[in-house]
Design a protein around this motif. Structure first.
Motif, short mmCIF file in Angstrom:
data_model
loop_
_atom_site.label_atom_id
_atom_site.label_comp_id
_atom_site.label_asym_id
_atom_site.label_seq_id
_atom_site.Cartn_x
_atom_site.Cartn_y
_atom_site.Cartn_z
N UNK A 70 -10.46 -3.03 7.73
CA UNK A 70 -9.69 -1.85 7.64
C UNK A 70 -10.35 -0.62 7.59
N UNK A 71 -11.35 -0.44 8.40
CA UNK A 71 -12.18 0.54 8.50
C UNK A 71 -13.17 0.78 7.44
N UNK A 72 -13.50 0.13 6.61
CA UNK A 72 -14.20 0.38 5.57
C UNK A 72 -13.64 1.20 4.65
N UNK A 73 -12.35 1.49 4.81
CA UNK A 73 -11.84 2.45 4.03
C UNK A 73 -11.53 2.09 2.60
N UNK A 74 -11.03 3.00 1.89
CA UNK A 74 -10.38 2.72 0.64
C UNK A 74 -8.90 2.53 0.66
N UNK A 75 -8.27 1.62 -0.11
CA UNK A 75 -6.99 1.15 -0.05
C UNK A 75 -6.39 1.28 -1.56
N UNK A 76 -5.28 2.08 -1.43
CA UNK A 76 -4.60 2.30 -2.49
C UNK A 76 -3.33 1.77 -2.77
N UNK A 77 -2.96 1.37 -3.67
CA UNK A 77 -1.56 0.99 -3.92
C UNK A 77 -0.75 1.82 -5.27
N UNK A 104 -10.82 -11.93 5.35
CA UNK A 104 -11.03 -10.43 5.36
C UNK A 104 -9.82 -9.92 5.41
N UNK A 105 -8.53 -10.43 5.02
CA UNK A 105 -7.38 -10.01 5.00
C UNK A 105 -6.86 -9.46 3.72
N UNK A 106 -6.24 -8.33 3.72
CA UNK A 106 -5.78 -7.62 2.28
C UNK A 106 -4.64 -8.40 1.82
N UNK A 152 -1.40 -8.45 4.08
CA UNK A 152 -1.10 -7.64 4.82
C UNK A 152 -2.13 -7.04 5.95
N UNK A 153 -1.82 -7.41 7.17
CA UNK A 153 -2.75 -7.45 8.08
C UNK A 153 -3.01 -6.21 8.56
N UNK A 154 -4.32 -5.66 9.47
CA UNK A 154 -4.82 -4.09 9.66
C UNK A 154 -3.76 -3.29 10.34
N UNK A 155 -2.62 -4.05 10.81
CA UNK A 155 -1.75 -3.41 11.70
C UNK A 155 -0.57 -3.03 10.55
N UNK A 156 -0.60 -3.68 9.40
CA UNK A 156 0.69 -3.45 8.57
C UNK A 156 1.56 -4.64 8.59
N UNK A 157 1.50 -5.61 9.18
CA UNK A 157 2.18 -6.93 9.45
C UNK A 157 2.10 -7.44 8.03
N UNK A 158 3.11 -7.88 7.34
CA UNK A 158 3.17 -8.38 6.01
C UNK A 158 3.63 -9.91 6.13
N UNK A 159 2.99 -10.53 5.25
CA UNK A 159 3.33 -12.30 5.05
C UNK A 159 3.70 -12.43 3.59
#
Length: 329
Positions: free
Chosen positions: A131-138, A179-181, A194-201
Motif C-alpha cells: 500500500x505504498x508504505x502509506x498510512x491507512x486511516x479508518x 501483506x493484505x490489509x 481489502x486489497x491494494x486496489x480496494x477490492x473487498x472480501x
C-alpha cells in the motif's frame, strides 16, 4: 465458528498503573510510549518502563465538548514518514476527520491530514509496501483511506459501517495473500480483507463489539528483549501488558478484542473444518481499547527507506498502532 470452551492462555500485568485519566490510545515511539485519555485532548508520555508519567506536546486544538477519543500512532520510518532520525507521533481526532502530527519530542504540532469523511477511528502504517508504505486511516463512516507522507488522502474502500481495528497479514491467511490489509467494523462486527486496489472480501466472521485487530508477528520474541510483547489500554483503569511468550503458539494468526465482554479471541484457519475458527485466549479486567505488538524490528529499526529495512519488517504483522473505540454508555 465461535468456540469458547478452551482454557485462557494469555495473562496480563499492569504496565502503566495510572495515566491521569481514562486510557484509550497507546503507542510506542522509539524512546518512549505516548498515550491518550478519553475526553482529554492532552496526550501523555511514559518512559520505556511505563513510569515517569508526563504531558506530551501541547493539547490538541479540539473544543472540550467534542473531544471523544484520540487515537495515537507512531510512524515506522517508511514512505517518507521519518523526521530528524526519530519517529513522529500521529493523533487522530474522533471529533472530526483530522489527523495531527507531533515531532518525537512533542515540541511541534501541525494539522497533517484533514477532510476525512467521519471520525478517525484507527491508524496503521503499511510495513510491507503493498500500500505504498502509506498510512491507512479508518473512520466512523466505514471509509478506509490511504494517506501519504504529505498528508494527501485517497479513499481506498468503505466497509459499510464504523471501521476501527486494522492490520496487515504477515503471511497468507487462508486464501488472503500475505501483506493484505484487514479491517474490522464495530458497526457490523465483520472482518474485511481489502486489497491494494480496494477490492473487498468478507472473511465470514462476526463479533459483537470488536475493538482491536492484530496479527501476531512472526518474529515476536525472537530477540529476547523484555520490551517485546503486547500492550493495550485497559479502559478506564490502566495500560496492561502480556509478554511475547504468551503468544508464541499464535504467530501469524489474528487476535481480536471485544469491548463488551472484554475477551481476546484467537482467529485461525481450521483446515479440517474448511473455515475460520475462533477461541477465547484471554480476558481483560476492564474494557479493551487500543493495543499494539512490539517486536525487535520495531524496537531497533534499521536505516529508514531502505529495501533491507522493508525486508526486516516483513515478519511484522503489527497494527502499527491500532484501533480504538468510544466508551460504552
Amino acid at each position: 465458528m465461535l468456540w469458547t470452551g478452551n482454557a485462557l492462555a494469555v495473562s496480563f500485568s499492569t504496565f502503566v498503573g495510572g495515566t491521569g485519566g481514562s486510557p484509550i490510545g497507546f503507542a510506542y515511539a522509539g524512546n518512549k510510549f505516548v498515550g491518550s485519555n478519553y475526553f482529554n485532548n492532552q496526550l501523555y508520555q511514559t518512559d520505556l518502563s511505563g513510569g515517569n508519567l508526563l504531558p506530551f506536546g501541547a493539547p490538541l486544538p479540539i473544543s472540550s465538548g467534542s473531544i471523544g477519543e484520540i487515537y495515537v500512532s507512531s510512524s515506522l520510518g517508511l514512505g517518507g514518514f521519518w523526521s530528524s532520525g526519530a519517529r513522529d507521533i500521529f493523533a487522530g481526532s474522533e471529533a472530526a476527520g483530522n489527523v495531527y502530527r507531533f515531532s518525537n519530542d512533542g515540541s511541534t504540532q501541525s494539522l497533517f491530514a484533514t477532510g476525512l469523511n467521519g471520525d478517525v477511528r484507527g491508524i496503521a502504517f503499511d510495513p510491507y509496501g503493498n500500500y505504498g508504505f502509506n498510512m491507512v486511516v479508518t473512520t466512523q463512516t466505514g471509509n478506509v483511506y490511504r494517506v501519504d507522507s504529505s498528508g494527501s488522502a485517497t479513499l481506498l474502500a468503505n466497509v459499510g459501517a464504523d471501521a476501527e481495528g486494522l492490520d496487515f497479514t504477515p503471511q497468507a491467511f487462508c486464501d488472503i495473500p500475505a501483506h493484505t490489509l484487514v479491517v474490522v467494523s464495530e458497526g457490523t462486527g465483520r472482518l474485511t480483507a481489502i486489497s491494494p486496489d480496494g477490492t473487498e472480501k468478507d472473511l465470514g466472521l462476526h463479533f459483537g463489539t470488536p475493538e482491536m485487530l492484530s496479527f501476531v508477528p512472526l518474529n515476536l520474541g525472537d530477540s529476547g528483549n523484555p520490551l517485546e510483547g503486547f500492550y493495550a489500554a485497559n479502559y478506564p483503569v490502566n495500560v496492561i501488558k502480556a509478554g511475547a511468550s504468551e503468544f508464541s503458539v499464535y504467530k501469524g494468526d489474528a487476535v481480536i478484542t471485544d469491548e463488551s465482554n472484554h475477551n481476546m479471541y484467537h482467529i485461525f484457519w481450521d483446515s479440517a473444518a474448511g473455515a475460520f475458527s475462533t477461541s477465547i485466549i484471554g480476558t481483560f479486567t476492564n474494557q479493551p481499547e487500543d493495543g499494539i505488538f512490539l517486536t525487535a524490528a520495531i524496537l531497533t529499526p534499521a536505516v529508514p527507506e531502505s529495501e533491507s529495512y522493508a525486508m526486516l519488517l516483513a515478519g511484522l504483522g503489527l497494527l502499527g498502532f491500532m484501533a480504538r473505540r468510544r466508551k460504552i454508555s
